[in-house]
Design an enzyme around this catalytic site. Structure first.
Site, PDB file in Angstrom:
ATOM      1  N   ASN A   1       1.047  -1.502   0.159  1.00  0.00           N
ATOM      2  CA  ASN A   1       0.464   0.299  -0.236  1.00  0.00           C
ATOM      3  C   ASN A   1       1.084   0.692   0.142  1.00  0.00           C
ATOM      4  O   ASN A   1       0.333   2.360  -0.296  1.00  0.00           O
ATOM      5  CB  ASN A   1      -1.035  -0.281   1.183  1.00  0.00           C
ATOM      6  CG  ASN A   1      -0.246  -0.152   2.487  1.00  0.00           C
ATOM      7  OD1 ASN A   1       0.380  -0.862   2.610  1.00  0.00           O
ATOM      8  ND2 ASN A   1      -0.565   1.088   3.050  1.00  0.00           N
ATOM      9  N   HIS A   2       2.083   0.785   0.710  1.00  0.00           N
ATOM     10  CA  HIS A   2       2.835   2.376  -0.046  1.00  0.00           C
ATOM     11  C   HIS A   2       3.253   2.561  -1.012  1.00  0.00           C
ATOM     12  O   HIS A   2       4.996   3.292  -0.470  1.00  0.00           O
ATOM     13  CB  HIS A   2       3.885   2.551   1.333  1.00  0.00           C
ATOM     14  CG  HIS A   2       3.287   2.160   2.743  1.00  0.00           C
ATOM     15  ND1 HIS A   2       1.834   3.771   2.916  1.00  0.00           N
ATOM     16  CD2 HIS A   2       2.797   2.031   3.655  1.00  0.00           C
ATOM     17  CE1 HIS A   2       2.003   3.461   4.382  1.00  0.00           C
ATOM     18  NE2 HIS A   2       2.427   2.811   4.951  1.00  0.00           N
TER      19      HIS A   2
END
Length: 258
Positions: free
Chosen positions: A68-69
């Site tokens: 997600n990053h």
């Protein structure tokens, strides 16, 4: 023929990178590792730079997975467009750069690695990872297939493992940074673990200074996360695979602590 695949949990900050460099080569030698996948999405605490990707490859990774990053460090975008060995979740928007899966040629045959992200308690809405992986599997003609699900919910990771049992060689989870004690071979021959754990500061909350995370949970004014100092650890899982059948025959959790 049997091969050993090592998957390494999320590398966090410089401490995790340094500990990976110091320990991964010896770990690979000790366990006769033939292929290594490392999650690098927290190498810069949030995201990963091209220089950090090179450090992870130099340490011994064959493939780097993200989560997600992925886009927290925008300088990774042109690097990912050039490198086939860095994967972002396959169920992100097709308008986003990079690749979500790849086939990699080795001395023991072709290996497919698929990177996925979960939808439970995530900050955005990617495509359904279950239908995404089914579409990808229809395109593959290789026996050795490894799937990572970067997800918050243990139930979502377990559901992925059971759905893919007998269809892929191994499924592992990342993102929660806490190694689970449930590594096993599922009934139809797929190796599984809910979460690999993390590679980074031991005395931390998910690699971050504990007081910063505690502030947030207490409802105080949040501060920008900073990595914890001190001793580190490396966590992951080894999957022993029969190359003729593509089935997993053994799993072994890895935990190296300072």
């Amino acid at each position: 023929m049997k091969i050993n695949l090592l998957s390494v949990g999320d590398v966090v900050a410089n401490g995790g990178l340094d500990f990976l460099k110091a320990n991964l080569p010896a770990l690979k030698r000790e366990h006769n590792i033939d292929f290594c996948v490392v999650n690098g999405e927290n190498a810069a605490v949030l995201g990963m730079t091209p220089q950090q990707a090179e450090t992870i490859f130099d340490a011994g990774a064959d493939v780097i997975t993200m989560g997600n990053h992925t886009w927290s460090k925008r300088e990774i975008i042109p690097y990912m467009e050039r490198s086939r060995r860095v994967l972002r979740p396959a169920n992100l928007s097709p308008l986003q750069p990079g690749r979500g899966w790849g086939i990699f040629e080795t001395s023991f045959g072709s290996v497919a690695v698929i990177d996925l992200i979960g939808r439970c308690n995530m900050d955005y809405s990617p495509d359904n990872p279950f239908s995404t992986v089914e579409r990808i599997l229809k395109k593959l003609e290789v026996k050795l297939i490894f799937v990572e699900l970067h997800a918050e919910a243990t139930s979502e990771k377990l559901a992925m493992g059971w759905m893919l049992d007998g269809k892929v060689s191994a499924v592992w989870g990342t993102h929660t940074h806490v190694q689970t004690a449930d590594d096993r071979v599922l009934p139809n021959g797929t190796g599984y673990i809910t979460d690999l754990g993390m590679t980074g500061p031991r005395n931390s909350i998910l690699g971050i200074k504990p007081e910063l995370s505690i502030r947030r949970f207490r409802g105080e004014v949040p501060y920008r996360y900073e990595p914890a100092a001190g001793s580190c650890k490396l966590e992951g899982c080894i999957f022993t695979i029969d190359t003729d059948s593509g089935k997993c025959i053994q799993t072994k959790r890895v935990m190296i602590h300072d």
